[in-house]
Design an enzyme around this catalytic site. Structure first.
Site, short mmCIF file in Angstrom:
data_model
loop_
_atom_site.label_atom_id
_atom_site.label_comp_id
_atom_site.label_asym_id
_atom_site.label_seq_id
_atom_site.Cartn_x
_atom_site.Cartn_y
_atom_site.Cartn_z
N GLY A 245 -2.66 12.08 4.98
CA GLY A 245 -1.60 11.14 4.64
C GLY A 245 -0.27 11.50 5.25
CG ASP B 163 -2.32 4.79 3.39
OD1 ASP B 163 -2.15 5.11 2.20
OD2 ASP B 163 -3.33 5.11 4.05
CG HIS C 241 -2.02 1.00 1.13
ND1 HIS C 241 -3.25 0.82 1.71
CD2 HIS C 241 -2.08 2.21 0.53
CE1 HIS C 241 -4.02 1.87 1.47
NE2 HIS C 241 -3.32 2.73 0.76
CG ASN D 72 -9.54 9.09 4.51
OD1 ASN D 72 -10.31 8.51 5.27
ND2 ASN D 72 -9.85 9.35 3.25
#
Ligand SMILES: [Zn+2]
Length: 423
Positions: free
Chosen positions: A323, A304, A60, A277
């Site tokens: 982020g 992420d 990710h 998020n």
């Protein structure tokens, strides 16, 4: 001829749960021999005191190319990955334009040829990630997409998710689902809790995430498809996945280092690097996520990694984009917080960051096996160090970990037999 013999260290291979003395022989960029024994040939890389593990896999990552090259490019993101010990990364399709057709997938793979690590594109489920019309997934699969996702936002329409699951079952690839209902999240910028009220920030309820997880699990069961739940943050999400696994639903799940070390009270500082998020939840969620990793309910630790420019993150909390970057720090964070605090042992941690994500994506990585690309990460498990901004290889610097003291560090990263990072 053997190009490389790495010996003298502790070999960790999650495929057969090996943790012990060992050596790896590399020939022409591939694994030629794996020795799981004290008796080893003399190496040309001495790994004394080090862990020798399969190259880490991050399923990710946001690479921002095409469209936002000022935040990150495929090349810069790959260098950040190498510095963090990752040798294979899967990049999400929320670029501009989105990775929603064959041409875009080919573009990424073409750029990836010159990258320091293996880059695997994830295609969009729906055209433009708009959630309205299925993208040309078969074409993208043929071009090399390894999975499909509308990551960045959840697929709001249930029927669209059902069709996506059916399509991906046909292609035998996983759907990676970012779970959050926008209507329930209601524009929230942090977890809805005592702290959102006291900080005067708009809260997003955990139900926004959990309800979509529940929907996706039911749809995966109904369509007999594989579903992977991205960045799980809450106790409720964990419980849903636990029950689904008991029922035999083909679900896997990931969480990220930042959900394991931060809770919503940390937002008191209004550090926009903690705006993510789905949002960082409470202390109890944090503890439950650690347990879920230890018990196997959550299968993967992914970063992420989401680069944003300084001027974007310098905005007020409400306006800053979500982020944080995580490639350079992921291993150190989880080594410090999970291994050295006795939540997980090294073998279990390495499995969560190698074999498990590689199997979900069905890529040739995550284990030691003859003829696979010789992707290897060396880790000094005891090295104490402080993360500095100068350690960041990413084009963006939005890390909440600058100044953190860690125990455990990647010292060398090898991709297809070539050293791409060395401390
Ligand atoms: Zn996401």
């Amino acid at each position: 001829m053997n190009d490389l013999i790495i010996s003298g260290g502790t070999l960790v291979d999650p495929i057969d749960n090996y943790f012990g003395p060992g050596a790896v022989v590399v020939s022409q960029g591939k694994f030629a021999e794996i020795i799981k024994d004290k008796k080893q040939p003399k190496g040309n890389i001495d790994a004394s005191g080090m862990i020798i593990c399969p190259g880490l896999v991050d399923m990710h990552v946001h690479l921002r190319e095409p469209g936002y090259e000022y935040k990150e490019t495929i090349q810069s993101g790959a260098l950040a990955a190498a510095a963090g010990g990752f040798t294979s990364i899967a990049c999400m399709p929320n670029t501009e334009p989105a990775l929603d057709n064959q041409e875009q997938i080919r573009f990424v793979l073409e750029k990836a040829k010159a990258a320091a690590v293996h880059v695997y594109p994830v295609g969009a489920l729906t055209k433009g990630r708009q959630g309205k019309e299925l993208a040309e997934m078969a074409d993208m699969r043929e071009a090399g997409a390894v999975a499909f996702s509308d990551d960045g936002t959840g697929v709001q329409n249930g029927n669209m998710m059902r069709r996506s699951l059916e399509y991906c079952r046909m292609l035998d690839v996983a759907v990676l689902s970012h779970c959050q209902y926008d209507d329930l999240a209601d524009g929230g910028v942090m977890n809805e809790s005592y702290y959102s009220t006291s900080l005067g920030l708009r809260g997003a309820t955990r139900i926004a995430e959990e309800l979509m997880i529940a929907r996706d699990l039911m749809l995966a069961q109904y369509t007999n498809s594989k579903i992977h739940i991205q960045h799980v943050t809450s106790i409720g999400g964990i419980e849903l996945i636990r029950n689904a696994k008991r029922q035999g639903i083909k679900v896997t799940a990931e969480t990220c280092p930042h959900y394991l070390v931060f809770s919503d009270d940390c937002l008191k500082t209004y550090d926009t690097n903690l705006k993510v998020n789905p949002p960082i939840r409470g202390k109890k969620d944090m503890a439950a996520l650690k347990k879920a990793l230890a018990s196997g309910i959550i299968d993967v630790i992914a970063t992420d990694h989401a680069p944003h420019a300084w001027e974007e993150k310098a905005l007020e909390f409400d306006y800053a984009p979500s982020g944080l970057i995580g490639l350079e720090t992921a291993l150190a964070v989880v080594a410090t917080e999970l291994v050295h605090k006795n939540v997980l042992d090294w073998l279990s941690l390495i499995k969560l960051m190698t074999l498990n994500p590689a199997q979900i994506l069905n890529i040739p990585a995550g284990r030691f096996e003859n003829n696979l690309p010789a992707d290897i990460t060396l880790i000094d498990p005891e090295l104490e160090w402080t993360f500095a901004e100068t350690d960041i290889k990413s084009l963006s610097k939005n890390s909440p970990f600058v100044g953190w003291k860690f125990k455990g560090r990647v010292t060398k990263t090898i991709v297809s037999g070539k050293t791409v990072f060395e401390l």
